[in-house]
Design an enzyme around this catalytic site. Structure first.
Site, PDB file in Angstrom:
ATOM      1  NE  ARG A  59      26.359 -17.349   4.842  1.00 25.21           N
ATOM      2  CZ  ARG A  59      26.082 -18.644   4.688  1.00 25.21           C
ATOM      3  NH1 ARG A  59      25.410 -19.303   5.619  1.00 25.21           N
ATOM      4  NH2 ARG A  59      26.482 -19.282   3.608  1.00 25.21           N
ATOM      5  CG  HIS A  87      28.704 -21.249   6.070  1.00 28.24           C
ATOM      6  ND1 HIS A  87      28.619 -20.302   7.086  1.00 28.24           N
ATOM      7  CD2 HIS A  87      29.547 -20.714   5.144  1.00 28.24           C
ATOM      8  CE1 HIS A  87      29.361 -19.254   6.779  1.00 28.24           C
ATOM      9  NE2 HIS A  87      29.944 -19.470   5.608  1.00 28.24           N
ATOM     10  CG  HIS A 135      33.211 -21.362   2.010  1.00 26.78           C
ATOM     11  ND1 HIS A 135      31.900 -20.972   1.943  1.00 26.78           N
ATOM     12  CD2 HIS A 135      33.824 -20.486   2.859  1.00 26.78           C
ATOM     13  CE1 HIS A 135      31.725 -19.914   2.713  1.00 26.78           C
ATOM     14  NE2 HIS A 135      32.869 -19.611   3.290  1.00 26.78           N
ATOM     15  CD  GLU A 138      34.339 -16.400   4.919  1.00 31.41           C
ATOM     16  OE1 GLU A 138      33.528 -17.212   4.421  1.00 31.41           O
ATOM     17  OE2 GLU A 138      34.154 -15.833   6.013  1.00 31.41           O
ATOM     18  CG  HIS A 170      33.427 -20.332   8.553  1.00 32.12           C
ATOM     19  ND1 HIS A 170      33.792 -21.201   7.550  1.00 32.12           N
ATOM     20  CD2 HIS A 170      32.876 -19.266   7.933  1.00 32.12           C
ATOM     21  CE1 HIS A 170      33.498 -20.679   6.375  1.00 32.12           C
ATOM     22  NE2 HIS A 170      32.925 -19.505   6.570  1.00 32.12           N
ATOM     23  CD  GLU A 198      28.479 -16.499   1.638  1.00 31.50           C
ATOM     24  OE1 GLU A 198      27.854 -16.666   2.702  1.00 31.50           O
ATOM     25  OE2 GLU A 198      29.664 -16.865   1.491  1.00 31.50           O
TER      26      GLU A 198
END
Length: 389
Positions: A97, A100, A102, A107, A146, A169
Site C-alpha cells: 500500500r 500516503h 490521511h 489509523e 506511511h 481509505e
C-alpha cells in the site's frame, strides 16, 4: 460614526459572528469531530426507530488490484457510523500500500493473518520501520506519512480503524498521485535533479504497488536511522488478557499502555458459547465492531422505548454511537472473537451490573417498586462477562 451607527454596527457584527460559529460547529460535527456530536441533532438517531448498525464488510466489493484488496465501511456504507470508519485490507506477496497520508484521520490496525512491514515518518523527520504478525497493532497519528507492505510468501490480512467515520481509505493523499500531477520542472527544482530523472514515473495513483518480496531485514532509510520518541507498534495478543472470566476474556490497549495511540483504543473480546458481554455504555466514545470468528447478537438501546437487535457473523461490522446502551452475546455453538475499536485513547465504560451495585438496596426498591430483599441477591460487583448456561 455616530453612537447610534456604532451600536448598530456592533449588533450586526455580533449576530454575524454567532451565526458563523453555529455553522462552523455544525460543519465540524458533520466532519466527524466527536467533541461536537452532541451539540447537533442527528436525524438518523432522532427517529421513531433506531437505524441499522450493521454492515457486511467482507461481502462488499471494495477496491481490487491484482490479488490485493481494500473494503471499507464509512458513513457512506453505514450511515450511523459518523465517528469511526473501518477497512479490511489484504496484500498479496510483493504488494505494498503505497506511501500516503490521511489528512483527516488517524489509523489504528490489527493484523489477522500474515505479516506486514510499515514505515512511518513524523513532522520531526523521525522514521520507524516495524514488522507485524498476527495479533499485533500499529497506530499512525493523523497526517503522518506511511506505507504498508506484505512480508513473506503468504498474503497479509489486517483491519484498519480510523477515528473519523467520514474518512475514506480511497481518498488518501498518495505519493504517486502527487508526483504524477506535478510538472517535471517543479519536481526537478524541488529535488535538485534533472527533469529526465522523473521520466516514466506513474501518471496516476498506484494505490497498491507491486514488486519483489521485501528483504527479511529492512534496509536503513536514505537519511539513516532517526527513530521517534514513541513506537508505533504494540504486540497486543502477546500480552496476558486484560481480564479473564468464566465466559470469556478481553485484551485491551489504550494510550496508558500504547502512549502514541491517543485517539483510538482497541479491544479483542473472546466469548464462549452463550456468554454475554453485559449491557453497558461508553460515556466518551463510539464503538466499532468487527467479527473475526463466530456468530453474535448485538443489542442497542436508544431511549424512548427504542431497542434494536442485529445478528452478526464473521466479516460483519457493527457500530454503537457514544452513550447508547448495548450488549454482545455469543449465539453460536463455538467460541467467538470480536475486534472492537473506540475513538478515544482513554477507555471508559459503565456496566449495568456495576451501576446497580453502586446504589443502595432501598434506592433500587423505590426505583423498581420491588422489595429490598430482591436487590440483596443482585451481584455486588461488576459482572462484565456473564457465562452461558
Amino acid at each position: 460614526m455616530s453612537q447610534l451607527q456604532r451600536r448598530d454596527f456592533l449588533t450586526r457584527t455580533a449576530a454575524f459572528a454567532a451565526a458563523t460559529a453555529t455553522l462552523s460547529a455544525a460543519g465540524r460535527a458533520d466532519a466527524g469531530d466527536p467533541s461536537f456530536m452532541n451539540n447537533v441533532p442527528d436525524h438518523l438517531l432522532a427517529g421513531k426507530d433506531l437505524p441499522t448498525f450493521k454492515f457486511a464488510l467482507e461481502k462488499s466489493e471494495g477496491k481490487v488490484i491484482g490479488k490485493s484488496s481494500g473494503k471499507e465501511a464509512t458513513v457512506l456504507q453505514l450511515p450511523i457510523s459518523k465517528g469511526i470508519a473501518g477497512v479490511s485490507m489484504t496484500l498479496e506477496p510483493g504488494a505494498m500500500r503505497e506511501l500516503h497520508w490521511h489528512a483527516t484521520a488517524a489509523e489504528w490496525a490489527f493484523v489477522l493473518t500474515g505479516h506486514v512491514r510499515t514505515t512511518v515518518i513524523d513532522p520531526q523527520g523521525s522514521a520507524e520501520t516495524n514488522d507485524f504478525g498476527p495479533g499485533d497493532v500499529w497506530y499512525f497519528p493523523r497526517g503522518h506519512g506511511h506505507m504498508l507492505e506484505c512480508l513473506g510468501d503468504k498474503p497479509a490480512h489486517f483491519i484498519l480503524i480510523f477515528d473519523n467515520g467520514y474518512f475514506s481509505e480511497f481518498g488518501t493523499f498518495s505519493i504517486t498521485d502527487w508526483l504524477g500531477h506535478t510538472p517535471k520542472a517543479l519536481l526537478a527544482k524541488n529535488f535538485g535533479l534533472p527533469e529526465s530523472s522523473f521520466d516514466g514515473f506513474p501518471k496516476d495513483e498506484v494505490y497498491f504497488a507491486r514488486g519483489a518480496v521485501p528483504p527479511a531485514v529492512p534496509a536503513a532509510p536514505l537519511q539513516g536511522r532517526k527513530l521517534p520518541a514513541l513506537t508505533h507498534k504494540y504486540e497486543l495478543l502477546e500480552q496476558p488478557p486484560h481480564k479473564i472470566f468464566k465466559g470469556g476474556r478481553e485484551w485491551r490497549v489504550d494510550s496508558s499502555r500504547f502512549p502514541i495511540s491517543k485517539t483510538v483504543t482497541g479491544v479483542v473480546l473472546d466469548l464462549e458459547p452463550g456468554a454475554l458481554r453485559e449491557l453497558h455504555w461508553h460515556p466518551n466514545a463510539d464503538e466499532w465492531q468487527y467479527v473475526i470468528e463466530g456468530k453474535i447478537s448485538v443489542t442497542m438501546f436508544g431511549s424512548h422505548g427504542r431497542y434494536r437487535t442485529e445478528q452478526m457473523e464473521k466479516g460483519d461490522v457493527g457500530y454503537i454511537p457514544q452513550g447508547y446502551g448495548h450488549s454482545i452475546e455469543n449465539v453460536g455453538d463455538r467460541p467467538c472473537r470480536v475486534l472492537i475499536g473506540f475513538n478515544t485513547g482513554n477507555y471508559e465504560a459503565i456496566d449495568l451490573s456495576q451501576w446497580i451495585a453502586g446504589n443502595p438496596a432501598d434506592v433500587l426498591a423505590t426505583n423498581f417498586s420491588k422489595p429490598t430483599s430482591l436487590f440483596e441477591k443482585f451481584p455486588k460487583q461488576d459482572v462484565f462477562i456473564a457465562p452461558g448456561k
